[in-house]
Enzyme design. Structure first.
Site, short mmCIF file in Angstrom:
data_model
loop_
_atom_site.label_atom_id
_atom_site.label_comp_id
_atom_site.label_asym_id
_atom_site.label_seq_id
_atom_site.Cartn_x
_atom_site.Cartn_y
_atom_site.Cartn_z
N ALA A 136 0.86 -1.18 0.00
CA ALA A 136 0.00 0.00 0.00
C ALA A 136 0.90 1.23 0.00
CB ALA A 136 -0.87 -0.01 1.25
N GLY B 206 0.71 -5.14 1.26
CA GLY B 206 -0.46 -5.33 0.41
C GLY B 206 -0.14 -6.10 -0.87
N GLU C 284 4.37 -4.69 7.85
CA GLU C 284 3.52 -3.66 8.47
C GLU C 284 3.92 -3.30 9.89
OE1 GLU C 284 2.40 -6.16 6.65
OE2 GLU C 284 0.85 -5.45 5.27
N1 COA Z 1 4.57 3.28 -0.55
C1 COA Z 1 4.96 4.44 -1.06
N2 COA Z 1 6.07 4.59 -1.79
C2 COA Z 1 6.82 3.50 -2.00
C3 COA Z 1 6.46 2.24 -1.47
C4 COA Z 1 5.28 2.15 -0.72
N3 COA Z 1 4.85 1.00 -0.20
N4 COA Z 1 7.41 1.35 -1.83
C5 COA Z 1 8.30 2.03 -2.56
N5 COA Z 1 7.95 3.31 -2.66
C6 COA Z 1 8.64 4.40 -3.36
C7 COA Z 1 9.85 4.86 -2.57
O1 COA Z 1 9.46 5.76 -1.55
C8 COA Z 1 10.67 5.50 -3.66
O2 COA Z 1 10.12 6.77 -3.95
P1 COA Z 1 11.10 8.04 -4.20
O3 COA Z 1 11.86 7.66 -5.46
O4 COA Z 1 10.14 9.16 -4.40
O5 COA Z 1 11.97 8.14 -2.97
C9 COA Z 1 10.39 4.61 -4.86
O6 COA Z 1 9.19 3.91 -4.58
C10 COA Z 1 11.49 3.58 -5.10
O7 COA Z 1 11.70 2.89 -3.88
P2 COA Z 1 13.11 2.91 -3.07
O8 COA Z 1 12.80 2.74 -1.63
O9 COA Z 1 13.93 4.06 -3.48
O10 COA Z 1 13.76 1.57 -3.67
P3 COA Z 1 14.76 0.59 -2.93
O11 COA Z 1 15.22 -0.37 -3.97
O12 COA Z 1 15.79 1.35 -2.14
O13 COA Z 1 13.85 -0.20 -1.86
C11 COA Z 1 11.89 -1.38 -1.11
C12 COA Z 1 12.78 -1.00 -2.32
C13 COA Z 1 10.68 -2.11 -1.68
C14 COA Z 1 12.65 -2.32 -0.20
C15 COA Z 1 11.48 -0.11 -0.35
O14 COA Z 1 10.94 0.81 -1.27
C16 COA Z 1 10.44 -0.37 0.72
O15 COA Z 1 10.77 -0.82 1.80
N6 COA Z 1 9.16 -0.02 0.42
C17 COA Z 1 8.12 -0.12 1.40
C18 COA Z 1 7.63 -1.54 1.49
C19 COA Z 1 6.55 -1.67 2.54
O16 COA Z 1 6.77 -1.46 3.71
N7 COA Z 1 5.37 -2.06 2.07
C20 COA Z 1 4.28 -2.35 2.91
C21 COA Z 1 3.40 -1.19 3.10
S1 COA Z 1 2.04 -1.69 4.13
#
Ligand code: COA
Length: 257
Positions: free
Chosen positions: A63, A108, A131
């Site tokens: 999400a 999600g 989460e």
């Molecule tokens: N919600 C909002 N934005 C998200 C996202 C999410 N769940 N997952 C990734 N993004 C965004 C990042 O904020 C980033 O945006 P930016 O370029 O404006 O900073 C972009 O997508 C790319 O992600 P980034 O974090 O730079 O890539 P990464 O390779 O360093 O890390 C992840 C990848 C997936 C490990 C990391 O993005 C992450 O932990 N995301 C959240 C996952 C999460 O907790 N999901 C559950 C939500 S309930």
């Protein structure tokens, strides 16, 4: 389009297409995804559905945390319900749904993959329910569907720790049916969808309905409770801190009182 739909013969492929955000889902995308699934489900010419994310890094990174960060409890309840509606649209679709998990399936993303009938993964697939590190419990069905998929103990470990499960471990615990080289997962899912579509459509639909019947009653009440619990933490310290920390790219300082 952020949600793509492609029909080839009797197979429809639905793709979340927002790779710059790793296909994270906000409520606008969720509504569009819901409408897309419902229209495909109502199409009698479609006999199998493949669900995937665009790009080679991510299926769905969960999400959208930037939207969730500001939700009130009431809004969070609606957000959870929307995620549940999308998951149940996959489950209620008469056609089998195969998730082609081509990278991150987090939060999600993992939950929506679990709403498919089964999952194939690429070698770079990563599953997690992170989460609790954001100050919230899972809210789109993870507490129910993950338990059914991998058993209570393994699901509990994933949900309480948030740790990432790679493709080979996901295969080992039965979270996915198959792991294939990166770049082949969509084609593998489509070939399986074609094989399903070549079978007797009415028998396949009946089979899906019968599998679905076995879990309906228990699930409805538990999912309603999950949406309520998910919403109840919004506005509290840990939800605000967990999401602010993610957005500010720093460690969260949770209230351990
Ligand atoms: N919600 C909002 N934005 C998200 C996202 C999410 N769940 N997952 C990734 N993004 C965004 C990042 O904020 C980033 O945006 P930016 O370029 O404006 O900073 C972009 O997508 C790319 O992600 P980034 O974090 O730079 O890539 P990464 O390779 O360093 O890390 C992840 C990848 C997936 C490990 C990391 O993005 C992450 O932990 N995301 C959240 C996952 C999460 O907790 N999901 C559950 C939500 S309930």
């Amino acid at each position: 389009m952020p949600i793509d739909i492609e029909r080839t013969g009797a197979v429809a492929t639905i793709t979340v297409n927002n790779p710059d955000r790793l296909n994270a889902l906000n409520s606008t995308l969720l509504k569009e995804l819901y409408a897309t699934i419902r229209s495909v489900a109502a199409d009698d010419a479609i006999r199998a559905i493949v669900f995937t994310g665009a790009g080679d890094r991510s299926f769905i990174a969960g999400a959208d945390i930037s939207e969730m960060a500001g939700l009130t409890e009431h809004e969070a309840q609606a957000f959870a319900r929307l995620g549940h509606a999308v998951a149940s649209a996959f489950e209620q679709a008469p056609q089998p749904v195969i998730a082609a998990v081509n990278g991150f399936a987090l939060g999600g993303g993992c939950e929506l993959a679990l709403a498919a009938d089964f999952r194939f993964a690429s070698e770079n697939a990563v599953f997690a329910q992170p989460e609790v590190g954001l100050g919230i419990p899972p809210g789109w069905g993870g507490t129910q569907r993950l338990v059914r998929a991998v058993g209570e103990g393994f699901a509990a470990e994933m949900i309480y720790t948030g740790r990432r499960v790679k493709a080979d471990e996901a295969l080992h615990v039965g979270l996915v049916n198959r792991v294939v080289p990166q770049g082949e997962v969509l084609e593998t899912a489509r070939l399986t969808a074609v094989a399903i579509a070549d079978n007797a459509g009415s028998a396949v639909r009946l089979s899906k309905r019968l599998i679905q019947r076995g879990r309906e009653a228990a699930s409805a009440a538990a999912l309603a409770e999950e949406a309520h619990a998910f919403a109840s933490v919004f506005g509290g310290h840990d939800q605000r801190e967990g999401m602010d920390a993610f957005l500010a790219k720093r460690e969260a300082a949770f209230d351990h009182e």
